[in-house]
Design a protein around this motif. Structure first.
Motif, PDB file in Angstrom:
ATOM      1  N   SER A 269      -7.063   0.202  -7.776  1.00  0.00           N
ATOM      2  CA  SER A 269      -5.988   1.036  -7.247  1.00  0.00           C
ATOM      3  C   SER A 269      -5.365   0.331  -6.053  1.00  0.00           C
ATOM      4  O   SER A 269      -6.041   0.076  -5.042  1.00  0.00           O
ATOM      5  CB  SER A 269      -6.518   2.412  -6.825  1.00  0.00           C
ATOM      6  OG  SER A 269      -5.557   3.100  -6.050  1.00  0.00           O
ATOM      7  N   ALA A 270      -4.085   0.009  -6.161  1.00  0.00           N
ATOM      8  CA  ALA A 270      -3.380  -0.610  -5.037  1.00  0.00           C
ATOM      9  C   ALA A 270      -3.381   0.310  -3.825  1.00  0.00           C
ATOM     10  O   ALA A 270      -3.522  -0.142  -2.683  1.00  0.00           O
ATOM     11  CB  ALA A 270      -1.944  -0.955  -5.450  1.00  0.00           C
ATOM     12  N   THR A 271      -3.236   1.592  -4.069  1.00  0.00           N
ATOM     13  CA  THR A 271      -3.225   2.558  -2.966  1.00  0.00           C
ATOM     14  C   THR A 271      -4.575   2.589  -2.264  1.00  0.00           C
ATOM     15  O   THR A 271      -4.643   2.604  -1.024  1.00  0.00           O
ATOM     16  CB  THR A 271      -2.879   3.957  -3.488  1.00  0.00           C
ATOM     17  OG1 THR A 271      -1.578   3.919  -4.068  1.00  0.00           O
ATOM     18  CG2 THR A 271      -2.901   4.976  -2.364  1.00  0.00           C
ATOM     19  N   GLU A 272      -5.652   2.588  -3.031  1.00  0.00           N
ATOM     20  CA  GLU A 272      -6.982   2.597  -2.422  1.00  0.00           C
ATOM     21  C   GLU A 272      -7.225   1.328  -1.613  1.00  0.00           C
ATOM     22  O   GLU A 272      -7.725   1.383  -0.481  1.00  0.00           O
ATOM     23  CB  GLU A 272      -8.046   2.735  -3.503  1.00  0.00           C
ATOM     24  CG  GLU A 272      -9.472   2.754  -2.954  1.00  0.00           C
ATOM     25  CD  GLU A 272     -10.519   2.760  -4.044  1.00  0.00           C
ATOM     26  OE1 GLU A 272     -11.474   3.548  -3.925  1.00  0.00           O
ATOM     27  OE2 GLU A 272     -10.398   1.969  -5.001  1.00  0.00           O
ATOM     28  N   PHE A 273      -6.892   0.174  -2.164  1.00  0.00           N
ATOM     29  CA  PHE A 273      -7.069  -1.082  -1.436  1.00  0.00           C
ATOM     30  C   PHE A 273      -6.259  -1.075  -0.145  1.00  0.00           C
ATOM     31  O   PHE A 273      -6.737  -1.473   0.920  1.00  0.00           O
ATOM     32  CB  PHE A 273      -6.646  -2.260  -2.319  1.00  0.00           C
ATOM     33  CG  PHE A 273      -6.837  -3.600  -1.665  1.00  0.00           C
ATOM     34  CD1 PHE A 273      -8.078  -4.214  -1.669  1.00  0.00           C
ATOM     35  CD2 PHE A 273      -5.773  -4.250  -1.051  1.00  0.00           C
ATOM     36  CE1 PHE A 273      -8.264  -5.451  -1.057  1.00  0.00           C
ATOM     37  CE2 PHE A 273      -5.945  -5.478  -0.432  1.00  0.00           C
ATOM     38  CZ  PHE A 273      -7.197  -6.087  -0.429  1.00  0.00           C
ATOM     39  N   SER A 274      -5.027  -0.609  -0.244  1.00  0.00           N
ATOM     40  CA  SER A 274      -4.153  -0.560   0.922  1.00  0.00           C
ATOM     41  C   SER A 274      -4.695   0.377   1.995  1.00  0.00           C
ATOM     42  O   SER A 274      -4.733   0.036   3.182  1.00  0.00           O
ATOM     43  CB  SER A 274      -2.752  -0.115   0.483  1.00  0.00           C
ATOM     44  OG  SER A 274      -1.889   0.010   1.573  1.00  0.00           O
ATOM     45  N   PRO A 296       1.533  -0.769 -11.032  1.00  0.00           N
ATOM     46  CA  PRO A 296       1.284   0.625 -10.625  1.00  0.00           C
ATOM     47  C   PRO A 296       0.592   0.707  -9.277  1.00  0.00           C
ATOM     48  O   PRO A 296      -0.255  -0.133  -8.926  1.00  0.00           O
ATOM     49  CB  PRO A 296       0.360   1.153 -11.740  1.00  0.00           C
ATOM     50  CG  PRO A 296      -0.360  -0.058 -12.220  1.00  0.00           C
ATOM     51  CD  PRO A 296       0.631  -1.197 -12.119  1.00  0.00           C
ATOM     52  N   LEU A 297       0.937   1.736  -8.510  1.00  0.00           N
ATOM     53  CA  LEU A 297       0.200   2.038  -7.286  1.00  0.00           C
ATOM     54  C   LEU A 297      -1.047   2.854  -7.602  1.00  0.00           C
ATOM     55  O   LEU A 297      -2.020   2.835  -6.852  1.00  0.00           O
ATOM     56  CB  LEU A 297       1.088   2.809  -6.301  1.00  0.00           C
ATOM     57  CG  LEU A 297       2.272   2.046  -5.714  1.00  0.00           C
ATOM     58  CD1 LEU A 297       3.130   2.980  -4.876  1.00  0.00           C
ATOM     59  CD2 LEU A 297       1.791   0.870  -4.871  1.00  0.00           C
ATOM     60  N   THR A 298      -1.007   3.583  -8.709  1.00  0.00           N
ATOM     61  CA  THR A 298      -2.141   4.413  -9.108  1.00  0.00           C
ATOM     62  C   THR A 298      -3.194   3.562  -9.806  1.00  0.00           C
ATOM     63  O   THR A 298      -2.973   2.396 -10.121  1.00  0.00           O
ATOM     64  CB  THR A 298      -1.678   5.538 -10.041  1.00  0.00           C
ATOM     65  OG1 THR A 298      -0.902   4.959 -11.100  1.00  0.00           O
ATOM     66  CG2 THR A 298      -0.818   6.537  -9.292  1.00  0.00           C
ATOM     67  N   ALA A 299      -4.346   4.166 -10.063  1.00  0.00           N
ATOM     68  CA  ALA A 299      -5.479   3.437 -10.620  1.00  0.00           C
ATOM     69  C   ALA A 299      -5.205   2.972 -12.043  1.00  0.00           C
ATOM     70  O   ALA A 299      -4.539   3.654 -12.818  1.00  0.00           O
ATOM     71  CB  ALA A 299      -6.729   4.320 -10.576  1.00  0.00           C
ATOM     72  N   PHE A 300      -5.722   1.799 -12.371  1.00  0.00           N
ATOM     73  CA  PHE A 300      -5.710   1.317 -13.744  1.00  0.00           C
ATOM     74  C   PHE A 300      -7.064   0.669 -14.026  1.00  0.00           C
ATOM     75  O   PHE A 300      -7.830   0.354 -13.109  1.00  0.00           O
ATOM     76  CB  PHE A 300      -4.558   0.326 -13.987  1.00  0.00           C
ATOM     77  CG  PHE A 300      -4.583  -0.896 -13.092  1.00  0.00           C
ATOM     78  CD1 PHE A 300      -5.283  -2.042 -13.453  1.00  0.00           C
ATOM     79  CD2 PHE A 300      -3.896  -0.891 -11.887  1.00  0.00           C
ATOM     80  CE1 PHE A 300      -5.313  -3.143 -12.634  1.00  0.00           C
ATOM     81  CE2 PHE A 300      -3.911  -1.997 -11.052  1.00  0.00           C
ATOM     82  CZ  PHE A 300      -4.627  -3.138 -11.431  1.00  0.00           C
ATOM     83  N   THR A 301      -7.365   0.459 -15.286  1.00  0.00           N
ATOM     84  CA  THR A 301      -8.660  -0.074 -15.680  1.00  0.00           C
ATOM     85  C   THR A 301      -8.798  -1.534 -15.244  1.00  0.00           C
ATOM     86  O   THR A 301      -7.911  -2.345 -15.474  1.00  0.00           O
ATOM     87  CB  THR A 301      -8.841   0.017 -17.202  1.00  0.00           C
ATOM     88  OG1 THR A 301      -8.638   1.374 -17.604  1.00  0.00           O
ATOM     89  CG2 THR A 301     -10.227  -0.425 -17.610  1.00  0.00           C
TER      90      THR A 301
END
Length: 364
Positions: A269-274, A296-301
């Protein structure tokens, strides 16, 4: 998924039971009425939906694999055009499919919440399916007058902070020019996000397989390896361009490798990392950078197949063709980096001091 302008129009709830002690199935208990929440309870429920499926959640994008007449995805399509008793009947069909998918006796019962609403602007439809795993005695949950699950119990099960064991799927309508043609593949009609609050917090999977596969007929997208590689490359590019010291940049590169290679999670997740590694202003810049890359900013596999070699090694390259290479875990533990901006004569320089916490064993 950006769940802006979220409205929920109808909610129906059926009761799901765990397998009998002899392994036979106990059919779900069907509700005959829609659930009506008070305005404050509805707002709480919407927050729960956003927490499970929204842009800051750990919901994973999936694709619809099974699209036959008896599959859940087809029932979702029917729900989108159903009203009144028809909606309740189709939602109960979905409940029976969940019951049938729970083949292990250890899988708990609970309640299945099927709801329909609208999101975005202009508005589009969405269908939600949420299983709350309730471990209390079921005989205490019935309204003595209607023999249905009591509203009080439903509110306690769904809306209190103590209830955390729930699995959620959202089918979000896409904008299509020709829906009749698009339904030949329901992936052209629906964007699917699935989350499992219990598993996401433990062994890192996106959702229990019986829920996303056996029940919903969904699976992971085939492009996960490509998306993971593009996220890694985009993040490295962003870190290179940041106006920070070499020490900070090195720490962030180490964090990126640890996040992708070592963390016990199957999602990125880009958002989580950020949120974890950047300050507020940098988070906005990173989000813009990721979106500009079409990611995507949301989670992906997560699938590191295409970058596994790069994650094994850290490499520093300098302008005069000096290079330092080491395994990622060794690099993180044994190499310190420091920026030098002024030499012994007080002159401005752009140097780097490298400290290797080990002895030299050979030279060429």
């Amino acid at each position: 998924m950006q769940l802006t302008n979220l409205h929920i129009d109808k909610i129906v709830i059926h009761q799901i039971f765990k397998k009998n002690t002899d392994g036979t199935e106990k059919l779900p208990k069907k509700s005959s009425n829609f659930i009506v929440f008070a305005p404050s309870a509805m707002e709480t429920f919407k927050i729960r939906v956003i927490d499970a499926l929204g842009s800051h959640s750990k919901a994973v994008d999936m694709v619809i694999v099974r699209q036959g007449q008896d599959d859940v995805s087809t029932a979702i399509e029917r729900l989108n055009n159903s009203e009144g008793d028809d909606f309740i009947d189709v939602s109960y069909e979905i409940a029976t499919k969940l019951s049938g998918a729970q083949v292990r006796k250890s899988i708990p019962g609970g309640i299945l919440v099927v709801f329909k609403g609208r999101y975005s602007n202009p508005e589009k439809s969405f269908i939600g399916v949420m299983k709350a795993e309730i471990h209390s005695a079921y005989e205490k949950t019935e309204n003595p007058n209607t023999n249905e699950i009591s509203l009080k119990f439903v509110e306690e099960a769904l809306l209190t902070p103590a209830t955390k064991l729930y699995k959620t799927a959202g089918f979000f309508e896409k904008t299509t020019d020709n829906r009749e043609e698009a339904v030949s593949d329901l992936n052209n009609v629906w964007h699917v996000g699935i989350s499992d609050s219990q598993i996401s917090q433990t062994d890192g999977k996106a959702a229990a397989q019986y829920f996303y596969s056996s029940f919903l007929g969904c699976g992971y997208p085939q492009s996960s390896a490509k998306t993971t590689r593009e996220f890694y490359e985009a993040t490295c590019e962003f870190l290179t361009g940041m106006d920070i010291s070499d020490e900070e940049r090195n720490d962030l590169h180490n964090a990126l490798i640890s996040y992708l290679k070592y963390e016990n999670t199957e999602v990125v997740s880009a958002t989580e990392f950020s949120d974890r590694y950047f300050d507020v202003d940098t988070r906005d810049q990173f989000a813009e950078h990721i979106e500009d890359k079409g990611l995507p900013l949301t989670a992906f596999t997560k699938d590191i197949e295409q970058i596994s070699t790069r994650l094994k090694q850290r490499k520093l390259s300098f302008s005069k063709n000096v290079k330092i290479t080491a395994p990622s875990d060794v690099f993180k533990e044994l190499i310190d980096i420091e920026s030098i901006t002024e030499n012994h004569d007080g002159e401005s320089v752009n140097w780097t001091r490298i400290t290797v916490k080990d002895r030299i064993v050979s030279q060429q």
